[in-house]
Scaffold this active site. Structure first.
Site, PDB file in Angstrom:
ATOM      1  CE  LYS A 207       6.555 -97.812   0.660  1.00  0.00           C
ATOM      2  NZ  LYS A 207       6.399 -99.150   1.226  1.00  0.00           N
TER       3      LYS A 207
ATOM      4  CG  ASP B  54       3.493-100.696   2.809  1.00  0.00           C
ATOM      5  OD1 ASP B  54       2.481-100.606   2.653  1.00  0.00           O
ATOM      6  OD2 ASP B  54       4.836 -99.859   3.397  1.00  0.00           O
TER       7      ASP B  54
ATOM      8  CE1 TYR C  31      13.330 -91.050  -1.534  1.00  0.00           C
ATOM      9  CE2 TYR C  31      12.704 -91.118  -4.308  1.00  0.00           C
ATOM     10  CZ  TYR C  31      14.185 -90.938  -2.853  1.00  0.00           C
ATOM     11  OH  TYR C  31      14.916 -91.084  -3.255  1.00  0.00           O
TER      12      TYR C  31
ATOM     13  NE  ARG D 262      10.107-101.700  -3.038  1.00  0.00           N
ATOM     14  CZ  ARG D 262       9.880-101.793  -1.918  1.00  0.00           C
ATOM     15  NH1 ARG D 262       9.878-100.157  -1.012  1.00  0.00           N
ATOM     16  NH2 ARG D 262       9.849-102.535  -0.882  1.00  0.00           N
TER      17      ARG D 262
ATOM     18  CG  HIS E  75      13.374-102.823   4.309  1.00  0.00           C
ATOM     19  ND1 HIS E  75      13.905-103.402   2.914  1.00  0.00           N
ATOM     20  CD2 HIS E  75      12.966-101.098   4.476  1.00  0.00           C
ATOM     21  CE1 HIS E  75      12.856-102.732   2.342  1.00  0.00           C
ATOM     22  NE2 HIS E  75      12.650-101.110   2.971  1.00  0.00           N
TER      23      HIS E  75
ATOM     24  CD  GLN F  47       8.854 -95.918  -2.387  1.00  0.00           C
ATOM     25  OE1 GLN F  47       8.765 -97.418  -2.355  1.00  0.00           O
ATOM     26  NE2 GLN F  47       9.511 -96.878  -0.906  1.00  0.00           N
TER      27      GLN F  47
ATOM     28  CB  THR G   8      10.710-103.933   5.279  1.00  0.00           C
ATOM     29  OG1 THR G   8       9.493-103.214   4.430  1.00  0.00           O
ATOM     30  CG2 THR G   8      10.870-105.270   4.376  1.00  0.00           C
TER      31      THR G   8
ATOM     32  CD  GLU H 160      15.756-105.220   1.950  1.00  0.00           C
ATOM     33  OE1 GLU H 160      16.157-105.228   3.088  1.00  0.00           O
ATOM     34  OE2 GLU H 160      13.837-105.831   2.208  1.00  0.00           O
TER      35      GLU H 160
ATOM     36  CG  ASP I  99       5.036 -98.836   6.889  1.00  0.00           C
ATOM     37  OD1 ASP I  99       4.542 -99.906   7.471  1.00  0.00           O
ATOM     38  OD2 ASP I  99       5.851 -98.521   5.831  1.00  0.00           O
TER      39      ASP I  99
ATOM     40  CB  THR J 195      -1.861-102.350   3.569  1.00  0.00           C
ATOM     41  OG1 THR J 195      -1.127-101.277   2.859  1.00  0.00           O
ATOM     42  CG2 THR J 195      -0.938-102.597   4.198  1.00  0.00           C
TER      43      THR J 195
ATOM     44  CD  GLU K 112       6.073-102.471   6.626  1.00  0.00           C
ATOM     45  OE1 GLU K 112       5.561-102.136   8.047  1.00  0.00           O
ATOM     46  OE2 GLU K 112       6.417-102.113   5.630  1.00  0.00           O
TER      47      GLU K 112
ATOM     48  CD  GLU L  79       8.356-101.830   2.094  1.00  0.00           C
ATOM     49  OE1 GLU L  79       9.130-101.376   1.617  1.00  0.00           O
ATOM     50  OE2 GLU L  79       7.716-101.580   2.967  1.00  0.00           O
TER      51      GLU L  79
END
Length: 436
Positions: free
Chosen positions: A262, A242, A253, A246, A143, A249, A369, A383, A136, A266, A210, A208
């Site tokens: 993630k 994806d 992360y 959040r 984004h 994450q 994204t 967003e 990814d 998918t 994509e 997301e």
């Protein structure tokens, strides 16, 4: 780069009536996929034409192909398209040209082709390929800026962003076709207001938007793919969601990037739109803003900059339990465009292989994204709702900061250009189920 030819002629019509004016699959598209026919049996390769699917194995057995087109049809007849992807552009283009002849209005082969058709609504679509690896990327600059601004208001983009196509290796085993349910993941969460982490269902589940990129012929281990050749290694494109937890994450992360937030799922659209079908919709890569660095030489090719980007409009719709109850249609929550990608697909391929990583037919990339610069064009709820601080209000009376159980997310995409027939990608759908 693929060029336009007779297969793109907007005046060309098919004897499959539903293909004429079809919003997704007119005769000018002919995307590839894998399906199970109504009577069951083994998955096999097919081509979408209007409201039908042409069984490539049956058409090949009927002697409808010769030469390179026959090789391609045979390679695409099995339960995955990897063997076709490995053949590269020549056989794939020959197959497309022959299919266009066979399905065109007035084709003398119609009586032999017609028995090879199945009504698409009665078939079950599968993943189009065995995915060896999934990567990814993060090529949507708006984004990256929008999300970075929530974390670093004064410095939303990290210093490397405009120099290197940023990406991470995802989890191929959890890629599913459109329509498969999406189970809300459990994981560790630690919001700013909580003293210690806790374990449980993600509270901030997101999508997301994509573009998916399917790899064709790969490269031996240790041998890079030059940027001038990278576009020719792409077998086709799809839509890709994806899904992202959040809250998980945000806690996990640092310092190594996305992991459980993630890897749980998918979703991809099941049809592979070929580079040949997209030839009329090639555009120049938008010029970089003044002051941005030029790509390093290994990522810079004049032809790729001139026509390596794509003109594809992308749409996100949301269907909630409340909307269903009231008989209301899915609500559009975003409309974006692939011109907002900072890197071309070929640049992603060239960068991935520059250190000697061996890419293989059927490997899958996500573009990152695809968000636009303004309200209504954001490809994620992170967003669109400003991290949940500005919820969406739906006609059903519901509000959404992030996704709730029972919500269905629908992606659609269309390529349009004056003088050419518009083509679509099919839908990429997924409905959220409760956490285990």
């Amino acid at each position: 780069m693929p060029k336009t030819d007779a297969t793109h002629d907007a005046r060309r019509r098919s004897w499959v009536d539903s293909a004429n004016g079809h919003p997704e699959f007119p005769i000018q598209n002919l995307p590839l996929g894998v399906f199970v026919p109504p009577e069951g049996g083994a998955p096999r390769g097919g081509v979408a034409i209007g409201d039908f699917i042409l069984d490539l194995g049956a058409a090949h057995a009927a002697g409808l192909f010769a030469g390179a087109a026959a090789r391609a049809a045979e390679a695409a007849s099995g339960p995955a398209l990897n063997d076709l992807f490995a053949l590269g552009a020549g056989p794939r283009a020959a197959l497309r040209a022959r299919l266009s002849e066979l399905l065109a209005l007035g084709s003398p082969e119609r009586p032999r082709v017609e028995p090879c058709l199945h009504r698409a609504a009665d078939c079950t679509l599968q993943l189009p390929a065995r995915i060896g690896d999934y990567t990814d990327f993060y090529a949507g600059i708006h984004h990256a800026t929008n999300t970075g601004r929530q974390l670093r208001p004064d410095n939303p983009l990290l210093p490397n962003y405009k120099h290197v196509p940023v990406g991470y290796h995802g989890r191929a085993s959890s890629v599913v076709p459109s329509g498969a349910p999406v189970r809300r993941p459990n994981g560790q969460r630690k919001p700013a207001g909580e003293a210690a982490p806790s374990f449980g269902p993600s509270r901030n589940l997101d999508y997301e938007l994509e573009l998916g990129i399917w790899m064709g012929p790969g490269n031996p281990l240790g041998e890079p793919i030059p940027i001038a050749e990278a576009g020719a290694r792409i077998a086709g494109f799809c839509l890709l969601n994806d899904w992202s937890a959040r809250d998980i994450q945000a806690w996990e992360y640092q310092p190594l990037g996305p992991f459980l937030a993630k890897s749980f799922c998918t979703t991809v659209s099941p049809w592979v739109v070929t580079p040949e079908a997209l030839a009329p919709f090639r555009i120049a890569q938008p010029p970089r803003p003044e002051g941005d660095p030029a790509p390093l030489p290994y990522l810079l090719d004049a032809a790729d900059q001139r026509e390596g980007a794509l003109a594809v409009e992308l749409e996100v719709l949301l269907l909630t339990p409340g909307l269903r109850e009231k008989g209301l249609p899915p609500q559009r929550v975003a409309l974006s465009h692939t011109r907002h990608l900072y890197w071309t697909p070929a640049q992603l391929v060239a960068h991935h292989a520059c250190g000697g990583c061996n890419l293989r037919p059927g490997d899958l990339f996500g573009s990152g994204t695809v968000s636009g610069p303004e309200e209504g064009s954001f490809g994620s709820l992170l967003e669109a709702t400003r991290g949940g601080r500005k919820p969406l209000r739906l006609p059903s009376g519901e509000i959404r900061r992030f996704l709730e159980d029972g919500d269905e997310v629908i992606f659609r995409a269309h390529a349009r250009r004056e003088g050419f027939a518009s083509i679509g990608f099919g839908e990429c759908r997924g409905t959220i189920r409760p956490a285990p």
